[in-house]
Every structure is written in structure tokens, then in C-alpha cells.
Motif scaffolding. Structure first.
Motif, PDB file in Angstrom:
ATOM      1  N   PRO A  63     -15.315  -4.169 -71.319  1.00  0.00           N
ATOM      2  CA  PRO A  63     -14.991  -3.529 -70.035  1.00  0.00           C
ATOM      3  C   PRO A  63     -15.814  -2.276 -69.740  1.00  0.00           C
ATOM      4  O   PRO A  63     -16.153  -2.010 -68.584  1.00  0.00           O
ATOM      5  N   ALA A  64     -16.125  -1.502 -70.761  1.00  0.00           N
ATOM      6  CA  ALA A  64     -16.871  -0.257 -70.550  1.00  0.00           C
ATOM      7  C   ALA A  64     -18.272  -0.506 -69.997  1.00  0.00           C
ATOM      8  O   ALA A  64     -18.872   0.383 -69.370  1.00  0.00           O
ATOM      9  N   PHE A  65     -18.789  -1.714 -70.226  1.00  0.00           N
ATOM     10  CA  PHE A  65     -20.138  -2.050 -69.737  1.00  0.00           C
ATOM     11  C   PHE A  65     -20.235  -1.907 -68.221  1.00  0.00           C
ATOM     12  O   PHE A  65     -21.281  -1.507 -67.687  1.00  0.00           O
ATOM     13  N   LEU A  66     -19.151  -2.227 -67.519  1.00  0.00           N
ATOM     14  CA  LEU A  66     -19.148  -2.200 -66.055  1.00  0.00           C
ATOM     15  C   LEU A  66     -19.293  -0.791 -65.494  1.00  0.00           C
ATOM     16  O   LEU A  66     -19.531  -0.623 -64.287  1.00  0.00           O
ATOM     17  N   HIS A  67     -19.143   0.222 -66.344  1.00  0.00           N
ATOM     18  CA  HIS A  67     -19.218   1.610 -65.875  1.00  0.00           C
ATOM     19  C   HIS A  67     -20.493   2.322 -66.344  1.00  0.00           C
ATOM     20  O   HIS A  67     -20.652   3.517 -66.103  1.00  0.00           O
ATOM     21  N   ILE A  68     -21.373   1.582 -67.007  1.00  0.00           N
ATOM     22  CA  ILE A  68     -22.635   2.170 -67.457  1.00  0.00           C
ATOM     23  C   ILE A  68     -23.458   2.626 -66.249  1.00  0.00           C
ATOM     24  O   ILE A  68     -23.599   1.895 -65.272  1.00  0.00           O
ATOM     25  N   GLY A  72     -22.766   4.971 -64.168  1.00  0.00           N
ATOM     26  CA  GLY A  72     -21.982   5.644 -63.132  1.00  0.00           C
ATOM     27  C   GLY A  72     -22.301   5.129 -61.736  1.00  0.00           C
ATOM     28  O   GLY A  72     -22.209   3.927 -61.465  1.00  0.00           O
ATOM     29  N   ASN A  73     -22.728   6.027 -60.866  1.00  0.00           N
ATOM     30  CA  ASN A  73     -23.037   5.673 -59.480  1.00  0.00           C
ATOM     31  C   ASN A  73     -24.509   5.307 -59.266  1.00  0.00           C
ATOM     32  O   ASN A  73     -24.957   5.181 -58.122  1.00  0.00           O
TER      33      ASN A  73
END
Length: 488
Positions: free
Chosen positions: A144-149, A151-152
Motif C-alpha cells: 500500500p505504501a507504494f501508492l504514496h511514493i 507525494g504530489n
């Protein structure tokens, strides 16, 4: 291989043609009925096709008519693939060379680039991007953390996780494309059982959660368009399905060149396409309608359904199969034709594998994620592709079956430097003129506001008008020096 055929191939090699473009020998023509039966199975069940069906619901037509329209279009698609692939199966030549018979060695550059470069590369990028979305779902479920690599962070409109998934999937497609037809047949043979396990299971699941077949056949989205009558919408759906196959239909010889004989490719393609499309029609309508009823949200993308699942193993299996079907579709309809066309455009400088590599790079540079922002962008894309390639198909069929009477001279296709082929100047101006007129007719709905309804029939108008116009041109002007030379 006969002594005469061996001498002929040697002669063509000495003229500077790459091995990929040479006519296939009987020893190389090994694809039987089953190869063609299985070839297109994986190409039907892909994300863009499911997205298209999701869009059909919003046109305001009942599900049973969507099923009928898809089945009807499958018969037409099979007929196109069989007929336009006949020259390939008879002479063992790829699309790039059969195109020369219709347009001339120089004239073939324009339609060849339209199909093998522009359309193929655009589709290549689109299919790669849709597959990368499935890969992103799979990685996100596992990590799941991959989806937030990042940031913006955005790279031309795509997030860093999305870009990484796209690059990974892009490389996988490239490797299959470099393997060519021999790798593809083995790949599809392994893939097809997985397709029916997944979509068969999803269909049963959708029937269960959607309240049964009766409820699904009565389903309509909350917001629908009542702009056109049911009959017009029916044929708009048929046209959309045909437009999806506009590019493979034109370059059918890239696959039929490997056929043992015409009967093998005809029987295999007809049964494979009609059966797979029939099953696809039922599964796609059932899955999308059933999920929409169950979740209470109109669903037009099968990936949205898979994302909602909580079961990791089920999600992983579904996304894996969707990834594989996308690779299969991409290879058959886009990567292989693009490689051949680029090799044919520069026969002494670019090989098939180099063509695949160039097409792959270009498919990345066009930022394909822009093509799938919503349903409207996809329909616009299909209308454009259908309107451009429909006329090319019409000319090719009219030329081969009417003008040439199914007889080609390979020596006039594989020319020696400085020699004249079918046309003294290397261009069939009749073919190019008809293509231009038919293309304008295919976009008449865009050009004349009062005829806007016709924009949904771009492929039909373009292909049928090109066929008729070319036949008329041949009958009226066959005594001219150009067409006399052409049919010698």
C-alpha cells in the motif's frame, strides 16, 4: 522449399530486403486452425474493450441489444480479418508488402505510416497504460505504501507510482514484441485457459450479486443519453467495435502470412473471433451491470470493480490475467505491425526488432494516459482511428479482389533498385485519391454540424465508400495507362 522458391528468395535478399519482409516459405507457414482460433481469444478480453462496453450502457440502449450488437460486429470483424488476410496466407507476405500491391511502393508509405506507425503506436501506448493501471492495483494491494511514493509529484500528468508501473509494463510489452509471432502463439496458448477461469468466475459472481440474469438485462445507468434512437445506437455500437479492429483488420496479413493455407486461417479466425466475442459480450455486460447494481454506482471500467475487492488472492489473480490479456492484445494488434511497417518503410536500415524498439519509445513519448481520461476521449479516439483506416481497408479489398482478381506478382512487389513495379512512378494515384475522398466522407459528421449523427459511423462510411469508389474507378478508368499497368 522448391529450387525456384529458393532462387526467388535469394533474389529478393540481394535486392536489399530484410528477412522479416520476405515471403514465408511453406516450411515457415506452420500456423493451423487452432493457432488462429487461440490467437484472438486473449485480444478480446482487455481493459479498453470493457471500458467501451461500459460506455455503451450510457447510450441508453437495453443490455440485450448491446449483446446482439457485439455479436453482429464479431461476424463482420471475422469476415474482414479473413478476406484481407487472404493475400498473406496465399503468398506468405506481410501487410507492408500487400499494401504495396494496392498503393505502389511509394504510395504505400502514407497508408502504411497511418496504420503501422500512427494508429499502432497510439494503440500501443493506450494498451500499455491500461495494463499499467492493473499492475498499479496489484502492487498497491501488496504494498500500500507504494501508492504514496513521490507525494504530489507529477510527470506530465501521471503520478510517480503510476509512472513506475507504466515503465515496468512497457518493458514487458517490448520483450514480447521483440519475440515476434513465434513467442506470441506460445504465450496465447498458456493465457487462454486463465481468461476463461477469470471471466467465467466473474460472470457467475456478477449474476449472484446483481440479482440474476433478469435484473441484469433490465439494468440501465442512472444517467443515460436519449439523443438517438435505439436503431442508431445499435449501429453506433457496431461501428465502435469495428473501429477497435480497424488497425488489425488492415494489417491482417502480418498474421496470415504464417498460415498453412487459407482454410486454416479462415476457419480458425471465424470460430475464434465469433466465439470469443460472444462470450465476451455476455461476460462484459453481466460483470459491469451486476457490479453496478451491487455497489450502487454506475461502473464503466472493470478495474474499478477489481479495486473494490478485499480478497488479495482474487485481486492478484484478476489483475495478473488482465495484464497478460493486455500484452496479448498489444502484441497482435500494435507492436508486431508497427515493427513490420517501420522495417518496410526503411527496408535497408531498420529490421523488425529495431522497428519494435522505435515504436516502443514513441508509444511512451505520446503520454498515452491522456487518451483514457474518460469515455468521451476513448470514443473520439475510436472515431478518428476508424475514419482514417476504414478507407485503407476498403481500397485494399477492392484492389485485391476486383482489380487484381486475387493474383499478385511478387517480383513487382520486391523491386530491384531502379526497376518499375505495378506503377511507373511507384504510386497508384487512384488508390490515394479514393482514400482521401473516403476519409473526408468518414468525417462528414464532424465537418457538417447538421450531419453530426454520422460521426458515430466513421469506420463504416469510410470503408464502404472506399470500396465502392475504387470499384467504380476501376470499371470506369481501367483502360487508362495507370490501371492497365496495374493489372498486368
Amino acid at each position: 522449399m522448391s529450387i525456384e522458391q529458393d532462387k526467388q528468395l535469394q533474389r529478393f535478399k540481394e535486392r536489399g530486403y530484410q528477412a522479416d519482409l520476405l515471403p514465408k516459405t511453406k516450411k515457415q507457414q506452420t500456423w493451423g486452425t487452432f493457432n488462429y482460433f487461440s490467437l484472438w481469444m486473449g485480444s478480446v478480453h482487455n481493459v479498453p474493450n470493457y471500458v467501451a462496453v461500459g460506455g455503451f450502457f450510457f447510450l441508453g440502449i437495453a443490455p440485450q441489444y448491446i449483446l446482439l450488437a457485439i455479436f453482429f460486429s464479431s461476424i463482420m470483424i471475422a469476415g474482414i480479418m479473413i478476406l484481407n488476410g487472404k493475400a498473406g496466407s496465399r503468398y506468405g507476405i506481410p501487410f507492408a508488402m500487400s499494401l504495396r500491391a494496392s498503393y505502389g511502393e511509394k504510395g504505400a508509405l502514407l497508408p502504411g505510416i497511418l496504420r503501422g506507425c500512427i494508429a499502432a503506436i497510439m494503440w500501443y501506448g493506450l494498451q500499455t497504460y491500461t495494463g499499467s493501471l492493473a499492475l498499479l492495483i496489484l502492487i498497491g494491494k501488496i504494498w500500500p505504501a507504494f501508492l504514496h511514493i513521490g507525494g504530489n509529484f507529477q510527470f506530465l500528468g501521471i503520478s510517480l507510482p503510476g509512472l513506475i508501473a507504466f515503465i515496468i509494463f512497457w518493458v514487458l510489452n517490448l520483450l514480447i514484441g521483440l519475440g515476434g509471432g513465434s513467442i506470441l502463439t506460445k504465450f496465447t496458448a498458456l493465457l487462454n485457459p486463465l481468461i476463461y477461469i477469470l471471466f467465467g468466475g466473474m460472470t457467475i459472481w456478477a449474476l449472484s450479486i446483481g440479482g440474476g440474469l433478469r435484473a441484469i438485462l433490465m439494468y440501465l445507468p442512472q444517467q443515460i443519453s436519449n439523443e438517438h434512437s435505439s436503431l442508431i445506437v445499435f449501429f453506433m455500437i457496431v461501428n465502435a467495435n469495428l473501429a477497435v479492429w480497424a488497425a488489425p483488420g488492415v494489417s491482417a496479413s502480418d498474421f496470415t502470412q504464417h498460415a498453412k493455407n487459407f482454410k486454416s486461417q479462415a476457419l480458425g479466425q471465424f470460430t475464434g473471433l465469433v466465439l470469443s466475442y460472444s462470450l465476451f459480450a455476455f461476460s462484459s455486460v453481466t460483470i459491469l451491470a451486476g457490479a453496478s447494481i451491487h455497489y450502487g454506482v454506475d461502473t464503466w471500467n472493470i478495474l474499478d470493480i477489481v479495486t473494490k475487492w478485499d480478497h488479495l488472492a482474487a485481486t492478484a489473480f484478476a489483475t495478473l490475467v488482465l495484464l497478460l490479456t493486455t500484452i496479448s492484445t498489444n502484441a497482435t494488434g500494435n507492436i508486431i505491425p508497427a515493427g513490420y511497417q517501420l522495417a518496410a518503410t526503411f527496408p535497408k536500415k531498420i529490421s523488425y526488432k529495431q522497428g519494435v524498439l522505435i515504436a516502443s519509445v514513441l508509444s511512451f513519448l505520446i503520454c498515452p494516459w491522456k487518451l483514457m481520461e474518460n469515455q468521451v476521449s476513448i470514443y473520439t479516439f475510436l472515431e478518428i482511428i476508424g475514419g482514417i483506416l476504414g478507407p485503407v481497408l476498403g481500397v485494399m479489398l477492392a484492389h485485391y479482389f476486383v482489380a487484381m482478381k486475387q493474383t499478385l506478382s511478387l517480383d513487382k512487389l520486391y523491386l530491384a533498385k531502379g526497376k518499375t513495379g505495378y506503377y511507373k512512378n511507384g504510386v497508384n494515384w487512384f488508390a490515394l485519391a479514393v482514400t482521401l475522398v473516403a476519409t473526408l466522407l468518414s468525417f462528414i459528421g464532424k465537418l457538417i454540424p447538421s450531419l453530426a449523427v454520422l460521426s458515430g459511423f466513421s469506420w463504416m462510411i469510410g470503408s464502404f465508400s472506399a470500396f465502392i469508389l475504387y470499384c467504380l474507378a476501376f470499371l470506369l478508368f481501367k483502360s487508362s495507362s495507370t490501371l492497365k499497368e496495374e493489372t498486368k
